[in-house]
Write a protein that holds these residues in place. Sequence first.
Motif, short mmCIF file in Angstrom:
data_model
loop_
_atom_site.label_atom_id
_atom_site.label_comp_id
_atom_site.label_asym_id
_atom_site.label_seq_id
_atom_site.Cartn_x
_atom_site.Cartn_y
_atom_site.Cartn_z
N ALA A 9 0.89 3.95 -3.07
CA ALA A 9 0.56 5.35 -2.83
C ALA A 9 1.55 6.29 -3.53
O ALA A 9 1.22 7.45 -3.80
N LYS A 10 2.76 5.80 -3.81
CA LYS A 10 3.78 6.61 -4.49
C LYS A 10 3.82 6.36 -6.00
O LYS A 10 4.53 7.08 -6.72
N ASP A 22 0.83 -1.21 0.00
CA ASP A 22 0.00 0.00 0.00
C ASP A 22 0.86 1.26 0.00
O ASP A 22 0.54 2.25 -0.67
#
Length: 559
Positions: free
Chosen positions: A272-273, A268
Amino acid sequence: MLHAEGPLLTVDVGARTATETTIDGVLEDYVGGRAAATALAHDRIPFDAEPFGPENRAYLATGPLQQSQMSFTGRMNMTGLSPLTDGLVSTNAGGYLSRNFVGTGISVLEVAGASDELLAVHVTDEGVEFEEVPELEGATVPEVSDYMDAQHGLGPDNCIAIGPAGENRVRFASVMTFDSRAFGRGGLGAVLGSKNVKCVTFEGDATPPVEIPNPPEMEIHREAAQSDDRMRRQGTTGSTEFINDNFSLPTRYFQDYRFERAADIGGDAVEAKKYKKGACSACAYACKLPTRDEESGVETEGPEFETVYAFGSSQGVGDIVDVMRANELCDSLGMDTISAGVTVAAYLASEDEFGNAELAQEVTEKIAYREGIGDTLAEGVDRVHDDLGVDNYTVKGMEFAAHDGRVLHGQGLSYAVANRGADHMYAGMLSLEYSGELDPEGTLGKAETLVREENAAAFRDTGIVCAFGSDYVTDERLETLFDADHDDLLEIGARTVRLERHFNNRRGIDRNEDGLPYEIPDLEDAIAEYYAARGLNDDGTVPEAEIEPVAPPAGSAGD
């Protein structure tokens, strides 16, 4: 049987000559990729060669599937005598190189000899050119790509290159392509560095006569494009928390089995990046991870799970941006993230500095340039653990991958007997034990499965098929693609493993090197079972009667 087409191109960088040799017999017997390169290396590298000597040779090889437009085939194999393990090693990388390599019309490149000057070698379908590039001394991998673009109009997809680590003969230096894809394990970047080869480019329009059956070529491509697999979003990091919570994520240089901040560096956190999709040549699965941290400006491709372990949990670092920064540093400098990260973790253990990401990155850069403590660490854990006062967490000189053999005992057995040491890609035991298909407890009775998994992995690297395509490129589809029974494909894998081990045997690597730095149940008996299943002698050597030379004899390159 389907096999690669095209000659062996031998480039002697010392004599600055290029010679094509017909290897139809090798390709008919060994298909291409890892198997063909291993057969050539076994017969053409002297058994007593020095890894950094001119007599060592580096092989870059394609398989027949690289002449398709099928998903999971954007890969190539590289083989040579490893300065890390002192035995034969094969490693493969994705990206966009393979189709440009095929366009030159060759099936295997052999780099021999050693140059007095730093060179770029340009391979096309019309011949080979040697370019002296003193201005690239000490250049990072992206700087090499920029030079090739400015001077020759070639992109990183046309090129293999080494960074400062390769030039400085760091024993786990990688060969890079597309800036961020690594022929990572075993130090073949240092082998090119010892030959003074900064990069090799490939360009051409040749179309070797290989016909890929369709179906299943387009069926595989369509299924890859339609898959909703989490790996397409998170790459290999999607399993980080599952492995940490249910098995082991080696932490603080193997002092702990769980990392309390696994969620901060897991799937996760990486997703997210992620700011766009990334893929390899012709692959609709698109599981790569272009990531960016807007606040710091750090941008990289990855990290994948092994780097999350090596520069995260293994070092006690729990910030994904720090892991991203280390990942980009290794790609730019040209180092295997697993060996580099674990070696830095060993140093942090010796200094009681776990969690110090700034120090870890400083030391990582010093390794590439062999500055200060970096000169020591550039030798790898096996050679420096006594100096550091830490345990030697390696097998045959290779630092451990993340999948913990202390918990996955079949994987532990795999590490113990693998010809290239503690590499998780040598066989697929870890997947069977994570899934529960094979009980992770115990080693006895697993040898037959391990032999089959080694053979399958060797053929996968021969075809060449991405390891993440197994749900799509099934055994049945492989039979159709190669027009052969699956058992015959596995036999090619078996012969490849046998040649690797025989080469290593002739270098003095035998039963004494098959083992682990930790205890798991019944390991000695399980190794004996493996020897029996593999048809080896009791001392772990290959019977000489099983070895027949197939490659044309080597010329004078490096003599």
